[in-house]
Design an enzyme around this catalytic site. Structure first.
Site, PDB file in Angstrom:
ATOM      1  N   GLY A 172      60.546  39.318  34.444  1.00 41.65           N
ATOM      2  CA  GLY A 172      60.473  40.216  32.985  1.00 41.65           C
ATOM      3  C   GLY A 172      61.610  39.831  32.387  1.00 41.65           C
ATOM      4  O   GLY A 172      62.619  39.252  32.524  1.00 41.65           O
ATOM      5  N   SER A 173      62.002  41.153  32.011  1.00 35.52           N
ATOM      6  CA  SER A 173      63.477  40.905  31.374  1.00 35.52           C
ATOM      7  C   SER A 173      64.609  41.286  32.380  1.00 35.52           C
ATOM      8  O   SER A 173      64.977  41.607  33.612  1.00 35.52           O
ATOM      9  CB  SER A 173      63.459  42.130  30.400  1.00 35.52           C
ATOM     10  OG  SER A 173      63.765  42.970  31.237  1.00 35.52           O
ATOM     11  N   THR A 174      65.783  40.485  31.679  1.00 39.71           N
ATOM     12  CA  THR A 174      67.159  40.619  32.451  1.00 39.71           C
ATOM     13  C   THR A 174      67.377  42.045  32.456  1.00 39.71           C
ATOM     14  O   THR A 174      68.394  42.065  33.311  1.00 39.71           O
ATOM     15  CB  THR A 174      68.052  40.412  31.598  1.00 39.71           C
ATOM     16  OG1 THR A 174      67.442  38.824  31.730  1.00 39.71           O
ATOM     17  CG2 THR A 174      69.283  40.352  32.071  1.00 39.71           C
ATOM     18  N   THR A 218      65.670  44.836  33.371  1.00 41.04           N
ATOM     19  CA  THR A 218      65.206  45.040  34.259  1.00 41.04           C
ATOM     20  C   THR A 218      65.814  44.428  35.568  1.00 41.04           C
ATOM     21  O   THR A 218      65.255  44.589  36.504  1.00 41.04           O
ATOM     22  CB  THR A 218      63.560  45.406  34.004  1.00 41.04           C
ATOM     23  OG1 THR A 218      62.805  45.626  32.751  1.00 41.04           O
ATOM     24  CG2 THR A 218      62.490  45.549  35.051  1.00 41.04           C
ATOM     25  N   GLY A 219      65.939  43.193  35.599  1.00 48.51           N
ATOM     26  CA  GLY A 219      66.281  42.733  36.817  1.00 48.51           C
ATOM     27  C   GLY A 219      67.121  42.620  37.465  1.00 48.51           C
ATOM     28  O   GLY A 219      68.088  43.773  38.223  1.00 48.51           O
ATOM     29  N   GLU A 251      62.975  36.207  38.298  1.00 50.30           N
ATOM     30  CA  GLU A 251      63.289  35.356  36.749  1.00 50.30           C
ATOM     31  C   GLU A 251      63.036  36.432  35.711  1.00 50.30           C
ATOM     32  O   GLU A 251      62.318  37.229  35.548  1.00 50.30           O
ATOM     33  CB  GLU A 251      61.821  34.782  37.340  1.00 50.30           C
ATOM     34  CG  GLU A 251      62.149  33.561  35.871  1.00 50.30           C
ATOM     35  CD  GLU A 251      60.693  32.974  35.851  1.00 50.30           C
ATOM     36  OE1 GLU A 251      60.257  32.765  34.669  1.00 50.30           O
ATOM     37  OE2 GLU A 251      60.329  31.997  36.256  1.00 50.30           O
ATOM     38  N   CYS A 308      57.916  32.098  29.665  1.00 51.53           N
ATOM     39  CA  CYS A 308      59.217  32.698  29.424  1.00 51.53           C
ATOM     40  C   CYS A 308      60.826  30.760  29.010  1.00 51.53           C
ATOM     41  O   CYS A 308      61.336  31.687  28.972  1.00 51.53           O
ATOM     42  CB  CYS A 308      59.294  32.458  31.321  1.00 51.53           C
ATOM     43  SG  CYS A 308      58.938  33.959  31.859  1.00 51.53           S
ATOM     44  N   GLU A 314      67.263  37.332  23.787  1.00 54.09           N
ATOM     45  CA  GLU A 314      65.742  36.041  23.741  1.00 54.09           C
ATOM     46  C   GLU A 314      65.273  36.807  22.598  1.00 54.09           C
ATOM     47  O   GLU A 314      65.491  38.399  22.773  1.00 54.09           O
ATOM     48  CB  GLU A 314      65.574  36.575  25.425  1.00 54.09           C
ATOM     49  CG  GLU A 314      64.490  35.785  25.178  1.00 54.09           C
ATOM     50  CD  GLU A 314      63.686  36.428  26.935  1.00 54.09           C
ATOM     51  OE1 GLU A 314      62.900  35.232  27.571  1.00 54.09           O
ATOM     52  OE2 GLU A 314      63.718  37.262  27.473  1.00 54.09           O
TER      53      GLU A 314
END
Length: 447
Positions: free
Chosen positions: A204-206, A208-209, A223, A257, A346
């Protein structure tokens, strides 16, 4: 969040409403998973592989149903949605074969040392909306075949797809081995922050990561976002290069992605390239695909408008269409520069922002810039330039002369803000296991 409303991105009609999982349900699911783990970890590897193979067959049998609900929730065309479902089934088959032959190593000396892969335990899998079945099948298949148990939370943008996939997969496994919860970031945060979670796998999104990395002490497999560059050398056919650029930027409305997010083209071929890219954009706009929802469309248009306000020119598209749904046209932006958000962040939409460069070296330096490190593409007829580029680009995957493709079972390992750990291929089995080293000596001192 007490309920999840999902509306069709095609016509804004209600697809359905689901009750969101609760924090007590999170705790109960993790407790159940922990109780189920010893039995599943002790099951013979061949038995686990057979269960995953059975699950793959079930996905194939329900491919039409899964594709239909996926289309309703995300707007992905039915044929493409079905391809994604079948890709998920194939991935399950792949791990059903690879899991039982996943092995360690040994050293033989005066004693024997051997390294044994063991399951990590309880895996939390958080999966995205843009390819929900294929991504979930990869993570779940690799985790389950290696003896882990899984609590899965699909994106709140496609909860019906996630629950149907759970109904399809779960009967192949013992009770408690695979569970699915639905909810937004609050439920995801409760899962990853809970004690007793051994691995968190997130696509998912950076943003959230990064939140997961702060909240969890578990092994992380992430990822995150990407801002994948496409570098076009001056020795390639500009029309062919434009076809590749359009494919990379507009497929699935740019919601992949590894979509092409920024384009660097040599000024010598730029006029022909831009004309051809605009022509391809108009073709894509003849059969448009919506973005996942209007909230995401607003974000995409905000980045386009920002670029235009700083001097970019919208050669095609760039305007929010009237009418229902979350449609946004395939858009070509010329005169882009490195300081624009559209080139730095992004976008995840059908946008092809183009920056001109005066040399291959200038373009490569621009392509190497930024915090993301997911993938990159280079179009060149020069073997020397290809060799220089793949060595220099600070990304997990470099594609030369094709924006998509790769060998079956290929691996990917993002870098920088794009994440950490292998997300595909046989190497994913290594991520899902931990290694125990055993030193087996011979007793001495007794006759």
């Amino acid at each position: 969040m007490t309920a999840i409303d999902v509306r069709s991105p095609r016509d804004s009609q209600l697809v359905g409403r689901l009750p969101a999982s609760t924090t007590p349900e999170v705790s109960a699911a993790l407790t159940t998973a922990r109780s189920a783990w010893p039995g599943w970890a002790a099951a013979p590897a061949a038995e686990r592989g057979a269960a995953v193979r059975e699950a793959a067959a079930s996905v194939r049998a329900r491919a039409d149903d899964l594709a239909a609900i996926l289309e309703q929730e995300t707007g992905r065309p039915l044929s493409s949605a079905r391809e994604g479902v079948l890709a998920g089934a194939s991935t399950l088959d792949q791990y059903a074969e690879l899991g039982p032959v996943h092995r360690g190593r040994s050293l033989l000396g005066s004693a024997v040392d051997f390294m044994v892969p063991e399951p990590r335990g309880v895996v939390v899998a958080l999966t995205p909306w843009n390819d929900p079945v294929a991504v979930a099948c990869g993570l779940l298949g690799a985790a389950l075949v290696t003896g882990n148990v899984v609590v899965h939370k699909p994106s709140e943008r496609c909860p019906h797809t996630g629950l149907l996939l759970a109904d399809v997969l779960a009967p192949s496994f013992p009770a408690g081995v695979l569970q699915t919860l639905v909810g937004d970031g609050e439920i995801g945060a409760a899962l990853v922050g809970s004690p007793g979670v051994d691995l968190v796998a997130h696509v998912g999104s950076t943003a959230t990561g990064r939140s997961i990395a702060r909240a969890s002490s578990a092994k992380l497999l992430l990822e995150n976002g990407g801002n994948d560059p496409l570098l076009v050398d001056d020795d390639v056919d500009p029309v062919w290069a434009a076809e590749q650029a359009a494919l990379g930027a507009f497929t699935n409305a740019g919601q992949l992605c590894t979509s092409v997010e920024r384009i660097y083209v040599h000024e010598a071929i730029a006029p022909v390239f831009l004309d051809a890219l605009c022509a391809k954009a108009l073709e894509w706009n003849g059969d448009p695909q919506p973005l996942v929802d209007t909230r995401h469309r607003d974000f995409v248009h905000e980045q386009v408008a920002d670029a235009v306000s700083f001097g970019a020119r919208a050669l095609t598209g760039g305007v929010v269409p009237s009418g229902p749904g979350a449609y946004y046209p395939a858009t070509v932006l010329a005169d882009c520069s490195a300081d624009m958000r559209i080139m730095r962040e992004e976008t995840f939409g059908p946008i092809a922002p183009v920056q001109l460069v005066s040399s291959f070296d200038e373009g490569l330096a621009a392509a190497c810039s930024g915090e993301y490190g997911l993938a990159a593409t280079v179009l060149t007829a020069s073997m020397e330039h290809a060799q220089v580029a793949w060595r220099a680009l600070p990304v997990g995957t470099v594609k030369v002369n094709a924006v998509f493709g790769g060998a079956p079972g290929g691996a990917a390992q993002p870098r920088g803000a794009s994440g950490t750990g292998f997300g595909y291929g046989p190497e994913l089995l290594d991520e899902m296991t931990t290694t125990k080293v055993v030193h087996l000596g011979v007793p001495t001192g007794r006759s």
